[in-house]
Design an enzyme around this catalytic site. Structure first.
Site, short mmCIF file in Angstrom:
data_model
loop_
_atom_site.label_atom_id
_atom_site.label_comp_id
_atom_site.label_asym_id
_atom_site.label_seq_id
_atom_site.Cartn_x
_atom_site.Cartn_y
_atom_site.Cartn_z
N CYS A 138 0.83 -1.20 0.00
CA CYS A 138 0.00 0.00 0.00
C CYS A 138 0.87 1.25 0.00
CB CYS A 138 -0.94 0.01 1.21
SG CYS A 138 -2.00 1.46 1.25
N CYS A 141 -0.55 4.14 2.10
CA CYS A 141 -0.38 4.00 3.55
C CYS A 141 1.08 4.20 3.96
CB CYS A 141 -0.77 2.60 4.04
SG CYS A 141 -2.12 1.81 3.20
N ASP A 142 2.01 3.64 3.20
CA ASP A 142 3.38 3.52 3.68
C ASP A 142 4.39 4.39 2.94
OD1 ASP A 142 2.47 1.47 5.41
OD2 ASP A 142 2.67 -0.01 3.82
#
Ligand code: NDP
Length: 317
Positions: A138, A141-142
Site C-alpha cells: 500500500c 499507507c506507507d
C-alpha cells in the site's frame, strides 16, 4: 438460539464505525472481529504510522487507531466476539450466522470483512524477511515513510492501482519503476498516458520480481526478463505490490450478488446489497477508494441504512 437485531461481521474501520453508530442508536449490535482469519482491526493493523486519518495531526499507529475504534464501539455497548464467521444463511429471515463456537440469528447484518492486498510469494518479501521493512502492498499507507525517501522504488503490477501508486510515490522517490509482467499495461488509457509521460516513472516491461535482498531494510532486487530469461540486479529502496486485492467474501457462498471483480455489489450511493436486510461497508464493496476514512464513512452509512430498514420492519430496539 440467541436472536439479535444487528450483527456486524468485520472489525476494520467500517465494522467498528457501523458498531459505534448502531450502538448509539440502541440497536445493541454484536460484532464478530475475527480470530484466525487475520488480525482483528483489519489492514491497518499491518501498517505503522497512519498520517492521513483526519483528527490526528501528528499521525497515529495503525494498531492504536484500531484499538481506539474498538474501545469507542464497546463504550456504547457493542458486544465484540473474537470469532470467525464460518457461514451464514441469508435465504430466510431472521438470518442465521455460524462461527466455530456460536450460532445466532440476526434481523439485519452488516458485512464489513474487507479485502486483503494480494502479495507475491517471492524470496525476501515474506513475513520475517523484508515484509514491512521496505516491502509493502500500500503506497498510500506507507509511501511517505522515511525509508523510501529519495530511493529508487519499484511498484509491481500493471493495473490502475499500480499506476496510481507509482504516481503517488514520485513525491518521495528518486525514481519509480513500474514492473509489469507483460508488454502492455492493464490500466485505463488515461492512467497509462500519465505513467508514460511522467518524468520520474520508468516502466520495466515483461519483467517479474524474483528476489529481494537487504540488511535491516530492502537494498536490492532481482528482476527477470520473461522474454530472454535474463536476471538483473538493481538498487532498490522499496517494493510495492499492486497486483490487486481479494475481497473477503468466501463465507457468503454465493448468497449475495458480487460484481465481476468479486466485490459485494451495493446499490449506488447506499450500502444496500442484493439481499434486503444485508448491508455492506468498507473495502469488501469498495475497489476504488479503499481508505480507512472512506471505509469508516461507509460503515456509518451502513448503520444508518440498517437502522432505517429495521425500523421499517418494526424492529426498533
Ligand atoms: P487489477 O486486477 O486491475 O490489476 C492487477 C495488475 O497486477 C495487472 O496488471 C496484473 O497483470 C498484475 N498481476 C496480477 N497478478 C500478478 C502476479 N502474480 N504477478 C505479476 N503481476 C500480477 O487490480 P487493480 O488493483 O489495479 O485494480 C482493481 C480495480 O480497481 C480495477 O477495476 C481498477 O480499474 C480499479 N481502480 C480504479 C482506480 C481509479 O479509478 N482511480 C484506482 C485503482 C483501481 P496483468 O495485466 O498481466 O493481468
Amino acid at each position: 438460539m440467541e436472536r439479535h437485531n444487528l450483527v456486524i461481521i468485520g472489525s476494520g474501520p467500517a465494522g467498528y464505525t457501523a458498531a459505534i453508530y448502531a450502538a448509539r442508536a440502541n440497536l445493541k449490535p454484536v460484532l464478530f472481529e475475527g480470530f484466525l482469519s487475520g488480525p482483528a482491526g483489519g489492514q491497518l493493523m499491518s501498517t505503522t504510522e497512519v498520517e492521513n486519518f483526519p483528527g490526528f495531526p501528528e499521525g497515529i499507529l495503525g494498531s492504536q487507531l484500531m484499538e481506539n475504534f474498538r474501545a469507542q464501539a464497546k463504550r456504547f455497548g457493542t458486544i465484540v466476539l473474537t470469532e470467525d464467521v464460518e457461514s451464514v444463511d441469508l435465504t430466510k429471515r431472521p438470518f442465521f450466522i455460524k462461527t466455530s463456537q456460536t450460532q445466532m440469528l440476526a434481523n439485519a447484518i452488516i458485512i464489513a470483512t474487507g479485502a486483503s492486498a494480494k502479495r507475491l510469494d517471492v524470496e525476501g518479501t515474506r513475513d520475517g524477511e523484508f515484509w514491512q521493512k521496505g516491502v509493502t502492498a500500500c503506497a498510500v499507507c506507507d509511501g511517505a515513510a522515511p525509508i523510501f525517501r529519495n530511493k529508487p522504488l519499484f511498484v509491481i503490477g500493471g493495473g490502475d492501482t499500480a499506476v496510481e501508486e507509482a504516481i503517488f510515490l514520485t513525491k518521495y522517490a528518486s525514481r519509480v519503476f513500474l514492473v509489469h509482467r507483460r508488454g502492455e499495461l492493464k490500466a485505463s488509457k488515461i492512467m497509462v498516458e500519465r505513467a508514460m509521460k511522467h518524468p520520474k516513472i520508468e516502466i520495466l516491461w515483461n519483467r517479474t520480481l524474483e528476489k529481494v535482498t537487504g540488511d535491516q531494510v530492502v537494498r536490492k532486487i532481482v528482476l527477470k526478463d520473461v522474454k530472454s530469461g535474463q536476471l538483473e540486479e538493481r538498487e532498490a529502496g522499496g517494493v510495492f505490490f499492486a497486483i490487486g486485492h481479494q475481497p473477503l467474501t468466501a463465507f457468503l457462498q454465493g448468497q449475495i450478488k458480487l460484481n465481476p471483480s468479486g466485490y459485494i455489489a451495493t446499490k449506488k450511493g447506499t450500502t444496500l446489497t442484493s439481499k434486503a436486510g444485508v448491508f455492506a461497508a468498507g473495502d469488501v464493496q469498495d475497489w476504488v477508494y479503499r481508505q480507512a476514512v472512506s471505509a469508516a464513512g461507509s460503515g456509518c452509512m451502513a448503520a444508518l441504512d440498517a437502522e432505517r430498514w429495521l425500523s421499517k420492519q418494526g424492529y426498533s430496539e
